[in-house]
Design a protein around this motif. Structure first.
Motif, PDB file in Angstrom:
ATOM      1  N   GLU A 131      12.729 -34.043  -7.329  1.00 18.70           N
ATOM      2  CA  GLU A 131      13.900 -34.886  -7.075  1.00 18.70           C
ATOM      3  C   GLU A 131      13.667 -36.311  -7.549  1.00 18.70           C
ATOM      4  O   GLU A 131      14.504 -36.903  -8.241  1.00 18.70           O
ATOM      5  CB  GLU A 131      14.222 -34.880  -5.576  1.00 18.70           C
ATOM      6  N   LYS A 135      15.614 -38.072 -10.772  1.00 14.88           N
ATOM      7  CA  LYS A 135      16.400 -39.283 -10.510  1.00 14.88           C
ATOM      8  C   LYS A 135      15.894 -40.442 -11.367  1.00 14.88           C
ATOM      9  O   LYS A 135      16.688 -41.250 -11.865  1.00 14.88           O
ATOM     10  CB  LYS A 135      16.348 -39.640  -9.026  1.00 14.88           C
ATOM     11  N   TYR A 140      19.135 -36.000 -12.470  1.00 12.48           N
ATOM     12  CA  TYR A 140      19.184 -35.238 -11.208  1.00 12.48           C
ATOM     13  C   TYR A 140      20.432 -34.359 -11.118  1.00 12.48           C
ATOM     14  O   TYR A 140      20.377 -33.239 -10.609  1.00 12.48           O
ATOM     15  CB  TYR A 140      19.131 -36.195 -10.019  1.00 12.48           C
TER      16      TYR A 140
END
Length: 297
Positions: A131, A135, A140
């Protein structure tokens, strides 16, 4: 004072070609007494024409190759030590030209998690890293997509995320935008800059696109296996004639400023961005205006 991330001293590397009986047919010296240093947290660019040795030095930093002579230390580890290779490759991740060669899974998030999984990272921590990495590179929202449906620039950003998920201190990018269109190139370079500034990852960018290195902390120019020029982007690109001698261009705006200066327009050396060029040109116009006004008086 910053700590040293990469320290190469008097590095020689020779590609040796042998015949079927093992006899030496030819020796090609790809690196010839190369010495360079990269500090932790820096963004360093290596420039050079084809055959200059820039990709060969990159492969040393990831311990894919080891020197014929000299030493290379990465994060305090000698790459010649076989028992340190795994640690070295965790410290210095590598991103190559073609992202298709690094993407192996059928779903983006699974591909990014592949590296940490091989390192034995616990499952919960893997998904946190996936994650965070996606990002960090702005991908993401594509975590459930198939990599095959992404653009070239998006694929390269996923490849970078896969390296980031392994938590390296340094990322070595060997011409990562060579196969991309201008939009893809912009996406990838912006991603690299943000990782360097926000995540404090040491970046070593190998490229032949001059515009990609204007924001680097330091530039190293190579030719025929040697380091021929070093300095900040301004210091390197202000030496237009020397760059041309080594079959390299300078950023277009630098070339334009250089040509105008040869024609008598008093622009400063080392202009490397459009903003600098516009400011300098306006200053010249204002100065000429003042001189003309004084003349009329």
């Amino acid at each position: 004072m910053k700590e040293t991330m990469i320290d190469a001293k008097q590095v020689v590397f020779e590609y040796i070609r042998r015949d079927e009986e093992g006899n030496v047919e030819s020796v090609n010296r790809a690196l010839d007494q190369v010495t360079l240093e990269v500090k932790k947290g820096d963004f360093v660019a290596i420039l050079g024409a084809n055959g200059s040795g820039k990709s060969t030095i990159a492969k040393h930093i990831n311990a894919i190759l080891v020197p014929t002579e000299g030493t290379v230390w990465v994060d305090g580890m000698d790459i010649a030590r076989e028992d340190k290779i795994w640690e070295i490759r965790q410290s210095a991740g590598m991103v190559f030209q073609n992202p298709d060669n690094q993407i192996i899974a059928t779903v983006v998030e699974e591909d990014v998690g592949f590296g940490p999984e091989n390192l034995g990272v616990p499952t919960e921590e893997i998904w946190k890293r996936v994650e965070q990495s996606l990002k960090a590179v702005g991908m993401y929202e594509y975590r459930s997509h198939s990599p095959n449906k992404l653009s070239g620039g998006q694929k390269q950003r996923v490849a970078i995320a896969g390296i980031m998920a392994m938590k390296p201190k340094c990322i070595v990018l060997d011409e990562p935008t060579a196969m991309l269109d201008p939009n893809g190139r912009r996406e990838v370079i912006q991603t690299i800059r943000e990782l360097n500034k926000k995540e404090h990852v040491t970046v070593l960018l190998i490229t032949h696109y001059m515009d990609e290195v204007t924001y680097a902390d330091h530039v190293i120019v190579m030719d025929k296996g040697k380091v021929v020029l070093t300095g900040t982007p301004k210091e390197v690109f202000s030496q237009v004639e020397i760059m041309k001698q080594h079959k390299l261009d300078v950023p277009q705006v630098t070339e334009l400023a250089y040509e105008l200066k040869k024609r008598g327009i008093m622009l400063p050396d080392g202009i490397i961005t459009k903003e600098e060029f516009i400011t300098a040109l306006l200053d010249c116009v204002k100065q000429k205006g003042r001189e003309y006004g004084n003349y009329l008086r």
